[in-house]
Scaffold this motif. Sequence first.
Motif, PDB file in Angstrom:
ATOM      1  N   ASN A  81       7.551 -17.263  25.821  1.00 37.50           N
ATOM      2  CA  ASN A  81       6.876 -16.580  26.777  1.00 37.50           C
ATOM      3  C   ASN A  81       5.224 -16.731  27.101  1.00 37.50           C
ATOM      4  N   ALA A  82       4.839 -17.870  27.094  1.00 39.92           N
ATOM      5  CA  ALA A  82       3.352 -18.319  27.099  1.00 39.92           C
ATOM      6  C   ALA A  82       2.989 -17.483  28.356  1.00 39.92           C
ATOM      7  N   ARG A  83       3.487 -17.078  29.351  1.00 42.71           N
ATOM      8  CA  ARG A  83       2.932 -16.715  30.705  1.00 42.71           C
ATOM      9  C   ARG A  83       1.842 -15.479  30.576  1.00 42.71           C
ATOM     10  N   SER A  84       2.457 -14.412  29.563  1.00 42.13           N
ATOM     11  CA  SER A  84       1.632 -13.339  29.102  1.00 42.13           C
ATOM     12  C   SER A  84       0.023 -13.619  28.895  1.00 42.13           C
ATOM     13  N   LEU A 112      -1.344 -16.768  29.123  1.00 42.09           N
ATOM     14  CA  LEU A 112      -1.937 -17.435  29.910  1.00 42.09           C
ATOM     15  C   LEU A 112      -2.807 -16.577  31.166  1.00 42.09           C
ATOM     16  N   ILE A 113      -2.172 -15.736  31.586  1.00 42.34           N
ATOM     17  CA  ILE A 113      -2.720 -14.805  32.677  1.00 42.34           C
ATOM     18  C   ILE A 113      -3.648 -14.038  32.005  1.00 42.34           C
ATOM     19  N   LEU A 146      -1.623 -16.769  22.534  1.00 44.97           N
ATOM     20  CA  LEU A 146      -0.759 -18.159  22.775  1.00 44.97           C
ATOM     21  C   LEU A 146      -0.353 -18.704  21.444  1.00 44.97           C
ATOM     22  N   ARG A 206       2.616 -16.876  20.110  1.00 46.20           N
ATOM     23  CA  ARG A 206       3.892 -17.146  21.007  1.00 46.20           C
ATOM     24  C   ARG A 206       4.726 -18.506  20.617  1.00 46.20           C
ATOM     25  N   ALA A 222       2.149 -25.535  27.037  1.00 44.99           N
ATOM     26  CA  ALA A 222       1.400 -24.275  27.094  1.00 44.99           C
ATOM     27  C   ALA A 222      -0.116 -24.351  26.586  1.00 44.99           C
ATOM     28  N   GLN A 229      -2.068 -26.091  29.829  1.00 47.17           N
ATOM     29  CA  GLN A 229      -1.703 -25.021  31.054  1.00 47.17           C
ATOM     30  C   GLN A 229      -3.069 -24.120  30.560  1.00 47.17           C
ATOM     31  N   ALA A 234      -5.870 -23.252  33.174  1.00 56.24           N
ATOM     32  CA  ALA A 234      -6.115 -21.757  33.561  1.00 56.24           C
ATOM     33  C   ALA A 234      -7.434 -21.189  33.371  1.00 56.24           C
TER      34      ALA A 234
END
Length: 523
Positions: free
Chosen positions: A32-35, A37-38, A100, A103, A114, A117, A121
């Motif tokens: 879950n790299a989204r957290s 990244l956000i 990151l 993760r 990731a 990204q 981002a």
Amino acid sequence: MDDDHMTVPVPAAQLAGTAKPSAGAVASEVDNARSPLIAGFVGSMFLVFGSLGVGWLAPVSELRRLPLFIWMRTEGVGVALSIVLLAIGGMLLVRAWLRLGQRVRVWGLEARKATLQAVAAWGLPMMFTVPLFSRDVYAYIGQGRLMVEGINPYENGISALPNYFQLGADKMWTEAPVPYGQLFLWIEQLVVWVTNVQPEASIMLFRLVAAAGVILCIIYVPKLAELHGVNPHRALWLTAANPLFLTNFIASVHNDALMIGLALAGLYYCATRRVIRGLVLVTLSISVKPITVVFLPFIGLLWAGKDASWPRKFLYWFLTAALSFGLLYALSLVNGFGFGWINGLSAPGSVWIWYAPVGLIGMVVAVIFNAFGLDGWALAKLVYDAGKVLMVAAVAWLIFRGDYDRLMRRLTLAFAAIVLLAPMIQSWYVVWLIPLFAVTGIRNDWQVKALYFIVSFFMVYAISDQLDVFPYLQSEDLGLAIILARCAAALIGLLFAIYLIFVDPKTKSLFRVRDEAGLRPII
């Protein structure tokens, strides 16, 4: 840092098991790299909004007339909000970068995705900040204006221009000759010519130049890492997603991005036996910022080959120098300014700073001897000179001694000696070293922990070092508002760093001397 990584290419079969994990492992490579990244994107956006109040604006900038800028730069509440956003945003980026990395289970293609990204981002919003942590970009504009008006920038500071103070450059540049090479002079000239000295348009074009350097690093850091048997995806994360890398090269708009990008590209081609192409790229790097001239002796050794005799080494040193300086001379004939940048190399910057080891020793010597009524600063200068002598000795030792298979590491250590033995160290000097150490191997032990501490320290320092606080908020000539603003920014950044290192349940283990559950492998 690893001692066994090689400069010469490693067979593809040897790397097959490290760079390309099996298809079955791809789904679980990154948790879950989204957290992060956000979180990093939020931190970058905080920098954007914080820069509106305390980023560097030229006095002539039209942005000063906009209501939002007026409120954030002239009202105490707006300035305070800007400082809070800047400090929290910078440290959020540090935490996001660390998280990151945590993760990642396997440093494979998903980790690379990731990381890219994250670069997009976190880096894209910085393209739109008011310049942060440095105002060197305004010196670039002034120097470009010198070029457009036909004034030799190697003999004249920007004070030779009418209304030069409206350009926003630091006063240290008013009489200082340019320390940059011919290529960057032409870039400055082109930018100013295209934008007609409009500050924000000029900044955007200089940011595009810096972005080109960032892209070169993204391309060639993994390639160089593979040559050394180092995992390319981890090296990319250590370098390109690093908040110190992104803020110094994009938010601060430093030409060092292009310098190091060209140098890494050149080193790659030299290491893969395309020496002429590589040497041209390194020479172009020198013509941006001449500090990379230190790469040339190591390229000569690489060209001479393993087990080369001393006569052969000297022959290839001569050929390397002849080709590189011949190209630089040809460039100098085009602009007609010769090698004037040599005179400007010592022009800008402070003499010393407290966190540089040599600078700290000199300061202590000065304080002690001043207390006894002696000229302490004259003695401090001797300390600084001794540091320079030691620097030259260290570089010479690394050129003449050491294994051929460690040539790139020797180059990295020589570059590090130049940075660490100087009395003045800027955060972007440290960023020069990060990709070089990353591609030659940063072990997942005290070495990577040291990098975490260094990144955290310089982010806290950058947050508090240079803030453009509007003069109307200052108390007479005391600069009280600047002092209060810097202290507030430093305190917020320091508290956040302390939280990351000692309190945060997710990141505190990264800074420990020993990990309870052991270390994940690099590869």
